[in-house]
Write an enzyme that holds these catalytic residues in place. Structure first.
Site, short mmCIF file in Angstrom:
data_model
loop_
_atom_site.label_atom_id
_atom_site.label_comp_id
_atom_site.label_asym_id
_atom_site.label_seq_id
_atom_site.Cartn_x
_atom_site.Cartn_y
_atom_site.Cartn_z
CG HIS A 63 -1.67 -1.22 1.48
ND1 HIS A 63 -2.66 -1.67 0.63
CD2 HIS A 63 -1.58 -2.15 2.46
CE1 HIS A 63 -3.16 -2.80 1.10
NE2 HIS A 63 -2.52 -3.12 2.20
CD GLU A 80 -2.80 -3.89 5.73
OE1 GLU A 80 -3.57 -3.22 5.02
OE2 GLU A 80 -2.41 -5.02 5.41
CG HIS A 138 1.20 -6.76 3.34
ND1 HIS A 138 1.41 -5.48 2.93
CD2 HIS A 138 -0.14 -6.96 3.29
CE1 HIS A 138 0.24 -4.91 2.66
NE2 HIS A 138 -0.71 -5.80 2.86
NE ARG A 158 -5.56 -8.24 -5.62
CZ ARG A 158 -6.71 -7.90 -6.20
NH1 ARG A 158 -6.77 -7.69 -7.50
NH2 ARG A 158 -7.81 -7.82 -5.49
O1 LIG Z 1 -5.97 -8.36 -2.92
P1 LIG Z 1 -6.55 -9.37 -1.99
O2 LIG Z 1 -5.80 -10.67 -2.02
O3 LIG Z 1 -8.02 -9.56 -2.17
O4 LIG Z 1 -6.35 -8.79 -0.51
C1 LIG Z 1 -6.90 -7.57 -0.10
C2 LIG Z 1 -6.71 -7.42 1.40
O5 LIG Z 1 -5.35 -7.56 1.71
C3 LIG Z 1 -5.02 -7.45 3.09
O6 LIG Z 1 -3.64 -7.58 3.25
C4 LIG Z 1 -5.48 -6.13 3.67
O7 LIG Z 1 -4.76 -5.07 3.11
C5 LIG Z 1 -6.96 -5.95 3.38
O8 LIG Z 1 -7.37 -4.71 3.86
C6 LIG Z 1 -7.23 -6.06 1.89
O9 LIG Z 1 -8.61 -5.93 1.64
#
Ligand SMILES: O=P(O)(O)OC[C@H]1O[C@@H](O)[C@@H](O)[C@@H](O)[C@@H]1O
Length: 287
Positions: A63, A80, A138, A158
């Site tokens: 993030h 977070e 992460h 991502r």
């Molecule tokens: O991109 P995906 O795998 O759905 O994960 C999304 C989730 O990841 C986690 O690490 C957090 O940051 C959550 O707040 C987020 O909603």
């Protein structure tokens, strides 16, 4: 002062579960990954609380921080933290890299999937606690139930998604990744602990608090998120129980009927966020 029982919104995810605890949400066969607690009245809240339930790895992601997000027209970034409620014996969280890698190495590893092996995978159990500052690469692993408290900005880049057909954001992710080992200690905090989990290092504070049956506690501060994990009681005349999340604006009295264990989060005042000096008094103090 106003209190709001926040509305639980269920989010389906490919890595979610069909067996989430019934005190958090009813199971209807859907693969539920997240339960978001939001307010129908207030959309501009600084924090967001989520329960996360996993059966498989989440994406490897990162993030942006506030400055980076604002440069791209977003309200702010996303740091977070995670408090693990339940974990399978082999459950792991991917947090940071085993060794520092360059942006080029990070990009190449995200493209060929070897990023998974470059990350540090930490075994976790109930009580494991991690603060994940913006920029940390992460991935939450499978077999975990946790509470996440985050800045309320839905911005995830991502890097890698194990071949699932979801969008990646490689350029943005590489630009904001601090691809280094995670430097904060591994912590295990019992549900029965009374402890500050995060202080001045984050845009919010988080405490784990206890309360004996037939006592009460005062909450003070501009805004507090009350996340009961055990016990029952009354909050300004309304019943509370685990699986809920409450927003308290101003002062409130938590009456405790059965032994309470709870998380309480409060956003930091903007001044404290900007200069980040640990010795500054917090604006919001729990009574
Ligand atoms: O991109 P995906 O795998 O759905 O994960 C999304 C989730 O990841 C986690 O690490 C957090 O940051 C959550 O707040 C987020 O909603």
């Amino acid at each position: 002062m106003p209190i709001h029982r926040l509305v639980a919104q269920v989010i389906e995810k490919p890595w979610g579960r069909t067996d989430i605890p019934s005190h958090v949400s009813a199971n209807d066969g859907r693969r539920i990954g997240e339960v978001w607690f939001s307010s129908e009245q207030r959309i501009d809240l600084p924090l967001l609380v989520k329960y996360i339930f996993t059966s498989d790895n989440l994406s490897v992601q990162v993030h942006p921080n506030d400055e980076q997000a604002q440069q791209h027209g977003m309200a702010g970034g996303k740091s977070e933290c995670w408090y693990v409620l339940d974990a399978a014996p082999d459950a792991r969280l991917g947090i940071g890299m085993c060794q520092a890698v360059t942006s080029e190495q990070l990009r190449a590893a995200a493209l060929d999937g070897s990023i998974e092996t470059l990350m540090e995978w930490k075994p976790v159990k109930p009580g494991s606690f991690y603060y994940i500052p913006a920029g940390t690469v992460h991935a939450i692993g499978g077999g975990v139930a946790l509470v996440e408290i985050q800045q309320n900005n839905n911005v995830t880049y991502r890097l890698y998604d194990y071949g699932r057909p979801r969008e990646l954001h490689l350029d943005q992710a590489v630009a904001v990744s601090v691809a280094e080992p995670y430097s904060l200690p591994d912590r295990i905090i019992a549900l029965t602990a009374e402890e500050r989990l995060i202080g001045s290092a984050a845009p919010f504070t988080l405490d784990i608090v206890q309360g004996q049956a037939q006592t009460s506690q005062q909450i003070k501060g501009e805004m507090s998120w009350f996340i009961p994990l055990a016990g029952t009681g009354i909050l300004n005349g309304e019943s509370w129980r685990p699986g809920e999340c409450w927003l308290i604006e101003g002062e409130a009295t938590i009456e405790i009927l059965e032994q309470m264990s709870a998380l309480i989060a409060q956003p930091m005042s903007p001044i404290v966020q900007q200069i980040d000096v640990p010795s500054l008094p917090r604006k919001a103090v729990r009574g």
